[in-house]
Design a protein around this motif. Structure first.
Motif: not given
Length: 129
Positions: A24-25, A28, A32, A110-111, A114
């Protein structure tokens, strides 16, 4: 859907690869990177591409109804994905843009992105079974 630049499809592929690996990072981070390069409009294009991946080609007419039982009790990001995908399915760009802007303004974009990436992977896996 095909009127998006190739870079948008490449970015969507990067997001999906990260989601497929369960990172998940990295999802993101991929979004980004798009925002850093192309702003929120670039991230919107990638999100729209993910919705297209889930739904397929949007119908030529509007009025598509998607069934999301219990959606009003779901978390913000899950409700957002259901509504965003519905906007895509109905070719309702203004609603898609409004949802995107609202999530950004609420600090929850962002949530939502994801969750959209994860839902897209889940849909693709379901189709493969």
């Amino acid at each position: 859907m095909t009127d998006l630049p190739q870079q948008t499809f490449d970015d969507a592929t990067a997001v999906l690869r990260s989601a497929l690996s369960g990172d998940s990072d990295a999802v993101t981070g991929a979004f980004d990177a798009v925002v850093d390069r192309d702003g929120l409009s670039g991230a919107y294009g990638v999100a729209w591409c993910l919705a297209a991946t889930m739904v397929g080609d949007a119908p030529t007419s509007t009025g598509c109804a998607l069934d999301f039982p219990g959606i009003e009790q779901a978390d913000y990001d899950t409700r957002w994905v259901a509504r965003f995908v519905s906007a895509y399915a109905n070719r309702d760009v203004p609603t898609g843009e409004a949802l995107f802007g609202a999530a950004a303004a609420d600090g929850l974009l962002a949530d939502c992105l994801r969750t959209l990436a994860g839902s897209t992977i889940a849909t693709l896996r379901s189709r493969a079974e």
